[in-house]
Scaffold this motif. Structure first.
Motif, mmCIF file in Angstrom:
data_model
loop_
_atom_site.group_PDB
_atom_site.id
_atom_site.type_symbol
_atom_site.label_atom_id
_atom_site.label_comp_id
_atom_site.label_asym_id
_atom_site.label_seq_id
_atom_site.Cartn_x
_atom_site.Cartn_y
_atom_site.Cartn_z
ATOM 1 N N GLU A 65 -12.500 -8.661 9.868
ATOM 2 C CA GLU A 65 -12.618 -10.020 10.356
ATOM 3 C C GLU A 65 -12.599 -10.985 9.178
ATOM 4 O OE1 GLU A 65 -16.225 -10.155 12.532
ATOM 5 O OE2 GLU A 65 -15.530 -8.814 14.135
ATOM 6 N N LEU A 66 -12.324 -12.237 9.484
ATOM 7 C CA LEU A 66 -12.293 -13.257 8.443
ATOM 8 C C LEU A 66 -13.630 -13.303 7.710
ATOM 9 C CD1 LEU A 66 -10.410 -15.567 7.368
ATOM 10 C CD2 LEU A 66 -11.733 -17.105 8.805
ATOM 11 N N ALA A 67 -13.577 -13.287 6.396
ATOM 12 C CA ALA A 67 -14.799 -13.301 5.598
ATOM 13 C C ALA A 67 -15.397 -14.708 5.579
ATOM 14 C CB ALA A 67 -14.491 -12.853 4.169
ATOM 15 N N PRO A 68 -16.689 -14.840 5.892
ATOM 16 C CA PRO A 68 -17.317 -16.166 5.924
ATOM 17 C C PRO A 68 -17.788 -16.613 4.543
ATOM 18 C CG PRO A 68 -18.875 -14.515 6.650
ATOM 19 C CD PRO A 68 -17.600 -13.788 6.330
ATOM 20 N N PHE A 69 -17.094 -17.554 3.950
ATOM 21 C CA PHE A 69 -17.567 -18.119 2.694
ATOM 22 C C PHE A 69 -17.007 -19.527 2.546
ATOM 23 C CE2 PHE A 69 -13.467 -16.410 1.409
ATOM 24 C CZ PHE A 69 -12.991 -17.344 0.517
ATOM 25 N N GLU A 70 -17.670 -20.317 1.730
ATOM 26 C CA GLU A 70 -17.236 -21.674 1.441
ATOM 27 C C GLU A 70 -16.900 -21.774 -0.043
ATOM 28 O OE1 GLU A 70 -16.697 -24.086 3.473
ATOM 29 O OE2 GLU A 70 -17.494 -23.170 5.313
ATOM 30 N N GLN B 148 -2.345 -15.115 7.234
ATOM 31 C CA GLN B 148 -2.289 -14.398 5.970
ATOM 32 C C GLN B 148 -0.853 -14.352 5.457
ATOM 33 O OE1 GLN B 148 -5.260 -13.394 4.508
ATOM 34 N NE2 GLN B 148 -5.971 -14.619 6.211
ATOM 35 N N ALA B 149 -0.667 -14.751 4.209
ATOM 36 C CA ALA B 149 0.671 -14.803 3.644
ATOM 37 C C ALA B 149 1.247 -13.403 3.460
ATOM 38 C CB ALA B 149 0.639 -15.541 2.307
ATOM 39 N N ASP B 150 0.394 -12.449 3.168
ATOM 40 C CA ASP B 150 0.846 -11.093 2.894
ATOM 41 C C ASP B 150 -0.124 -10.125 3.579
ATOM 42 O OD1 ASP B 150 1.654 -9.257 -0.181
ATOM 43 O OD2 ASP B 150 1.846 -8.732 1.923
ATOM 44 N N PRO B 151 0.167 -9.697 4.821
ATOM 45 C CA PRO B 151 -0.757 -8.815 5.541
ATOM 46 C C PRO B 151 -1.072 -7.566 4.744
ATOM 47 C CG PRO B 151 0.958 -9.614 7.010
ATOM 48 C CD PRO B 151 1.346 -10.039 5.625
ATOM 49 N N GLU B 152 -2.304 -7.118 4.831
ATOM 50 C CA GLU B 152 -2.738 -5.959 4.067
ATOM 51 C C GLU B 152 -1.957 -4.716 4.470
ATOM 52 O OE1 GLU B 152 -6.915 -3.748 2.857
ATOM 53 O OE2 GLU B 152 -6.873 -5.229 4.450
ATOM 54 N N PRO B 153 -1.402 -3.989 3.513
ATOM 55 C CA PRO B 153 -0.604 -2.802 3.853
ATOM 56 C C PRO B 153 -1.435 -1.744 4.566
ATOM 57 C CG PRO B 153 -0.282 -3.459 1.560
ATOM 58 C CD PRO B 153 -1.437 -4.252 2.073
ATOM 59 N N ASP B 154 -0.819 -1.064 5.526
ATOM 60 C CA ASP B 154 -1.507 0.015 6.224
ATOM 61 C C ASP B 154 -1.700 1.224 5.312
ATOM 62 O OD1 ASP B 154 -1.801 -1.370 8.584
ATOM 63 O OD2 ASP B 154 0.084 -0.658 9.432
ATOM 64 N N VAL B 155 -0.803 1.395 4.346
ATOM 65 C CA VAL B 155 -0.942 2.494 3.387
ATOM 66 C C VAL B 155 -1.947 2.040 2.332
ATOM 67 C CG1 VAL B 155 0.243 4.010 1.765
ATOM 68 C CG2 VAL B 155 1.437 3.201 3.799
ATOM 69 N N ASN B 156 -3.210 2.206 2.676
ATOM 70 C CA ASN B 156 -4.285 1.647 1.879
ATOM 71 C C ASN B 156 -5.565 2.362 2.290
ATOM 72 O OD1 ASN B 156 -6.450 -0.152 0.976
ATOM 73 N ND2 ASN B 156 -4.878 -1.707 0.696
ATOM 74 N N ILE B 157 -6.450 2.612 1.359
ATOM 75 C CA ILE B 157 -7.695 3.299 1.668
ATOM 76 C C ILE B 157 -8.489 2.563 2.741
ATOM 77 C CG2 ILE B 157 -8.929 2.141 -0.196
ATOM 78 C CD1 ILE B 157 -9.474 5.717 1.122
ATOM 79 N N SER B 158 -8.318 1.260 2.855
ATOM 80 C CA SER B 158 -9.046 0.484 3.859
ATOM 81 C C SER B 158 -8.487 0.656 5.259
ATOM 82 C CB SER B 158 -8.994 -0.999 3.501
ATOM 83 O OG SER B 158 -7.706 -1.531 3.755
ATOM 84 N N GLY B 159 -7.276 1.190 5.360
ATOM 85 C CA GLY B 159 -6.623 1.260 6.662
ATOM 86 C C GLY B 159 -5.743 0.066 6.927
ATOM 87 N N TYR C 204 -3.666 -13.127 -0.742
ATOM 88 C CA TYR C 204 -3.497 -11.949 0.095
ATOM 89 C C TYR C 204 -4.236 -12.053 1.426
ATOM 90 C CZ TYR C 204 -1.431 -10.104 -4.131
ATOM 91 O OH TYR C 204 -0.622 -9.922 -5.234
ATOM 92 N N TRP C 205 -5.530 -11.784 1.443
ATOM 93 C CA TRP C 205 -6.281 -11.789 2.693
ATOM 94 C C TRP C 205 -7.749 -12.040 2.393
ATOM 95 C CZ3 TRP C 205 -3.039 -7.621 1.327
ATOM 96 C CH2 TRP C 205 -3.647 -6.679 0.505
ATOM 97 N N GLU C 206 -8.429 -12.588 3.360
ATOM 98 C CA GLU C 206 -9.860 -12.880 3.238
ATOM 99 C C GLU C 206 -10.542 -12.239 4.442
ATOM 100 O OE1 GLU C 206 -9.359 -17.008 3.444
ATOM 101 O OE2 GLU C 206 -8.997 -17.316 1.311
ATOM 102 N N LYS C 207 -11.073 -11.056 4.262
ATOM 103 C CA LYS C 207 -11.614 -10.329 5.411
ATOM 104 C C LYS C 207 -12.824 -9.505 5.015
ATOM 105 C CE LYS C 207 -8.903 -6.854 6.726
ATOM 106 N NZ LYS C 207 -7.664 -6.064 7.040
#
Length: 275
Positions: free
Chosen positions: A24-29, A6-17, A48-51
């Motif tokens: 986990e990695l989101a499964p899509f094509e 991930q180029a930019d890890p998801e910030p911990d200061v975030n409603i998602s945690g 950003y991230w795919e999770k």
């Protein structure tokens, strides 16, 4: 798809945690994405991230989301941490602790999140509701995770202080439900500016448009990545394209509804003249 760093890890200061919240990695094509909205979200995932999300404690997620209402994560996260420090003592059930909490003490504890008197009342009420209806945090968690998402959403919306965004965040981050795209002010603004939701749509209209056009497994990171994009590039008062048309990584996928780089002006998408 192959996992990539991930180029930019998801910030911990975030409603998602953030990173600490799991996922986990989101499964899509990408080849299977048949809508423009889906392609926009895929680009945001590349930025950003795919999770996927899910697995957070449902009641704690409900409390955390109430604290985030009408304020930033930067302000609400410390209030959340202070609340847990005071009321989540050892093996004590957080539901019971907050249902029995003194209003003024709780308000003082969460004061950094703003609207603390209202939020203290909402949180104490939500805790009392969970205790009365479910009996424990564990039973509420099972309800959110195992029952029909539409039924869970409708039930949560009956609770004072729980609106559509709060209910959807609980379904997404605790229940791990695919196809749920919570809409906050960032998402409401950006989806309409990009042109992937109707310019005149309210928050619910934007949610319906996005959930109807984006593959279910992409909705979770679509929500969090779009928020991050709104913080970094497409802010309410200074969209990046106004300073430099090439500054925005979404420029080639954006309709710029209500944004006019040639004049440096912008309006709410609903106020933009039809082209």
């Amino acid at each position: 798809m192959d996992e990539k760093p991930q180029a930019d890890p998801e910030p911990d200061v975030n409603i998602s945690g953030g990173v600490a919240g799991g996922g986990e990695l989101a499964p899509f094509e990408v080849a299977d994405i048949g809508t423009r909205a889906g392609r926009v979200v895929a680009r945001l995932g590349e930025l950003y991230w795919e999770k996927t999300y899910g697995g957070r404690d449902a009641f704690e997620c409900l409390v955390r989301t109430i604290l985030s209402q009408n304020t930033s994560d930067v302000a609400s996260q410390p209030a959340h941490d202070a609340l847990l420090e005071r009321y989540a003592d050892g093996d004590a059930d957080l539901v019971n602790a907050l249902a029995d909490a003194d209003h003024d003490e709780l308000a003082e504890t969460i004061s950094g999140a703003g609207l603390y008197n209202q939020k203290s009342k909402m949180i104490r009420g939500a805790a009392a509701w969970v205790r009365e209806e479910f009996g424990s945090e564990a039973a509420f968690d099972a309800f959110v995770t195992d029952e029909d998402p539409n039924a869970v959403r409708e039930t949560l919306l009956e609770v004072h202080g729980v609106g559509p965004k709060t209910a959807d965040c609980v379904l997404l981050f605790a229940g791990g439900q695919p196809g749920v795209f919570p809409v906050d002010t960032h998402v409401h603004r950006i989806a309409r500016r990009l042109g992937i939701a109707p310019a005149e749509a309210d928050h619910e209209g934007v949610r319906e448009a996005l959930e109807g056009a984006i593959p279910p497994e992409m909705c979770g990171f679509g929500h969090t990545a779009m928020i991050q994009f709104g913080r970094e590039y497409c802010t309410a008062r200074a969209p990046a394209c106004l300073e430099d048309p090439d500054a925005c990584p979404m420029a080639d996928l954006c309709d710029q509804v209500g944004v006019y780089p040639e004049t440096g002006e912008f309006v709410d998408p609903a106020e933009a003249p039809e082209s």
